[in-house]
Write an enzyme that holds these catalytic residues in place. Structure first.
Site, PDB file in Angstrom:
ATOM      1  N   SER A 247      11.096 -12.521  37.977  1.00 42.91           N
ATOM      2  CA  SER A 247      10.679 -13.595  39.038  1.00 42.91           C
ATOM      3  C   SER A 247      11.157 -13.366  40.628  1.00 42.91           C
ATOM      4  CB  SER A 247      10.939 -15.045  38.546  1.00 42.91           C
ATOM      5  OG  SER A 247      10.271 -15.913  39.457  1.00 42.91           O
ATOM      6  N   ASP A 472       0.123 -14.377  34.819  1.00 37.06           N
ATOM      7  CA  ASP A 472       1.130 -15.506  35.301  1.00 37.06           C
ATOM      8  C   ASP A 472       0.897 -16.176  36.475  1.00 37.06           C
ATOM      9  OD1 ASP A 472       3.626 -15.843  36.678  1.00 37.06           O
ATOM     10  OD2 ASP A 472       4.655 -14.212  35.453  1.00 37.06           O
ATOM     11  N   HIS A 501       5.661 -16.406  31.861  1.00 33.96           N
ATOM     12  CA  HIS A 501       6.624 -15.954  33.169  1.00 33.96           C
ATOM     13  C   HIS A 501       7.688 -15.495  32.483  1.00 33.96           C
ATOM     14  CE1 HIS A 501       7.705 -15.775  37.282  1.00 33.96           C
ATOM     15  NE2 HIS A 501       8.677 -16.538  37.074  1.00 33.96           N
TER      16      HIS A 501
END
Length: 539
Positions: A247, A472, A501
């Site tokens: 991320s 995502d 994710h």
């Protein structure tokens, strides 16, 4: 509204790193002394006056390499049992002044499980945020997580709290107990007065950041965290960095790769933030609103397919109708007096984030739709007795805003935010307004906003492995494509028809085997790879 690598658990977690300014729960990742002198690539920021930072980080890294890390058993209240060890790395607050004020960063490690001949060094990790702690990373080894068993033979797993986070000179923008109080205002405004109230909260939040954390605030940037990463590398005695970022951790990795290309050995980035200067950070958050709506619909389709278990309707439209009905009831009278629309979004958003939350969220939804809202209150309401957890939530949100607001320039004119959010909300209503209120402190940010690093390949950068699911929500697929274009020789693994994710932590042999092969041998496929999706959750 960037999130973190998921916590693998049997029930969905309330977001730790992302409570918005208006309180909306939204999501917002070596050889001693061998420190390279600053290269031309390490001064990629010189045109922005960053040459002093490049020199400063070389000085700090040399000090760190000499000092090393005094590893000890972790303090009891860190909840990191043996054989995990903890320590500290000292870094300059301002790399332009390496002899000035210093802060201490918390680090931890667990030793590689293989033979001495198998060991390849340390693997550093960032889970995302900005605002996420990486200190749980070594627990992937101590818990004998099978996905990481092969890699653990070769690497010490090293986690750290980035500057401002957790144990590392933590920052704050408000009283944690006030911060988590509920119910918050409905993030979807009905009147101009509602908008003015939210704008006031955002402005006051930004002022609180300056009041409580003014010394740290100008230095809470991704480039500075990347510099910290290089100092930690040196303190570990590692000549080059092995890194896994998820991320926001992918953007941290991309910035590191740009500033220190010849310091990278292996780098895996998973669920990729779009590194384009035009995306960081305002446009990136607008893009999230679209992607979240798509993944929200994927989850609704799954719930409808499993109507025998959840009784919420056999079509996406029927499930959406149940959601709107629940939301309207919470707006009229918050469940348990504390769970209104804002808290609902905070709980339900874990479903479009992580497939592991699909079934638990659907079960709570099913009970609430049938009239039993206690499970929803238990899951979505704040726990005012959990002072440590509330402090962590407030700290995570403070770091999120501090980094994103300081990293880049944001629109100062409210009319821009209002126009863009109103437009997006029409077709993407699940998250658009909540995400705006979370980011709005950036419109009145009280310290200078920087120009983002121009992420690109520099001399000496080895091939980077990029992993991304196609659907995502938090980091839309275009970000992986953009980073792939910018990093020469990189390879992209796409998990098609999937959207959870944080892909590298899931069980999917097509992905897992390639990540292992790369980290263990440095070898990549000759071309990009598309993998079938991991197993669909079961009710």
């Amino acid at each position: 509204m960037y999130g973190e690598a998921p916590l693998r658990d049997s029930r969905p977690k309330r977001r730790v790193a992302a409570l918005g300014s208006a309180g909306v729960l939204v999501a917002s990742a070596l050889i001693a002394g061998a420190v390279a002198a600053p290269t031309a690539s390490a001064t990629a920021d010189t045109r922005h006056g960053k040459d002093r930072e490049a020199q400063g980080v070389a000085v700090a890294a040399a000090w760190a390499a000499k000092a090393g890390i005094d590893w000890q058993d972790c303090p009891a209240d860190w909840n990191l049992p043996r054989p995990i060890q903890c320590g500290w790395v000292s870094v300059p607050l301002d790399y332009a002044k390496p002899n000035g004020k210093r802060i201490k960063l918390a680090v931890d490690r667990v030793a590689s499980t293989g033979t001495p001949a198998e060991r390849q060094g340390a693997l550093l990790y960032n889970p995302g945020g900005p605002g996420g702690s990486g200190l749980r990373f070594p627990a992937r080894v101590t818990s004998k997580n099978p996905v990481w068993a092969n890699t653990a033979k070769a690497y010490d797993f090293v986690g750290f709290d980035p500057r401002g986070v957790g144990r590392s000179a933590p920052i704050s923008c408000g009283d944690p107990q006030e911060f988590v109080k509920a119910p918050k205002a409905d993030p979807v405004p009905r009147t101009e007065a509602d908008k003015r109230a939210q704008r006031k909260l955002a402005r006051e939040y930004a002022e609180g950041c300056l009041e409580r954390s003014g010394t740290m605030l100008p230095h809470m940037t991704t480039p500075n965290t990347a510099r910290d990463l290089d100092v930690i590398r040196a303190a570990l005695g590692e000549k080059k960095l092995n890194y896994l970022g998820v991320s926001y951790g992918t953007y941290l990795g991309a910035v590191y790769a740009t500033l220190f290309p010849d310091h990278v050995r292996r780098m895996v980035v998973d669920s990729v933030v779009n590194p384009s200067r035009q995306k960081i950070w305002y446009q990136a958050n607008l893009d999230q609103n679209v992607a979240f709506e798509t993944r929200w619909q994927d989850w609704q389709d799954w719930v409808a397919k499993n109507d025998a278990a959840y009784h919420l309707g056999t079509t996406r439209a029927a499930v959406q109708e149940q959601w709107l009905k629940l939301r309207a009831a919470a707006a009229k009278e918050p469940f348990g007096g504390v769970v209104g629309p804002a808290e609902l979004i905070g709980f339900f958003q874990s479903a479009p984030y992580y497939d592991s939350a699909w079934a638990p969220v659907a079960e709570v939804f099913s009970q609430a739709a049938a009239g039993n809202t206690q499970a929803l209150v238990d899951a979505a309401a704040p726990d005012l007795s959990d002072t440590a957890g509330n402090a962590a939530a407030e700290n995570g949100n403070a770091v999120y805003n501090a980094v994103e607001c300081t990293d880049a320039k944001w629109p100062a004119d409210w009319r821009t935010w209002d126009r863009d959010t109103t437009r997006l909300h029409r077709d993407h209503p699940f998250l658009s307004w909540a995400n705006t209120w979370m980011n709005l402190p950036c419109a009145t940010w009280p310290v200078p906003q920087r120009t983002p690093v121009d992420v690109k390949t520099g001399k000496g950068l080895p091939p980077v492995l990029i992993v991304q699911s196609e659907r995502d929500a938090a980091t839309p697929y275009g970000g992986a494509v953009e980073l792939h274009k910018r990093l020469k020789g990189s390879r992209l693994i796409t998990e098609r028809d999937a959207g959870s994710h944080g892909v590298t932590g899931l069980v999917n042999s097509c992905v897992n085997d390639r990540v292992d092969t790369y980290l263990l041998t440095g070898k990549l496929d000759r071309s990009d790879v598309t993998c079938a999706p991991h197993a669909t959750p079961k009710p």
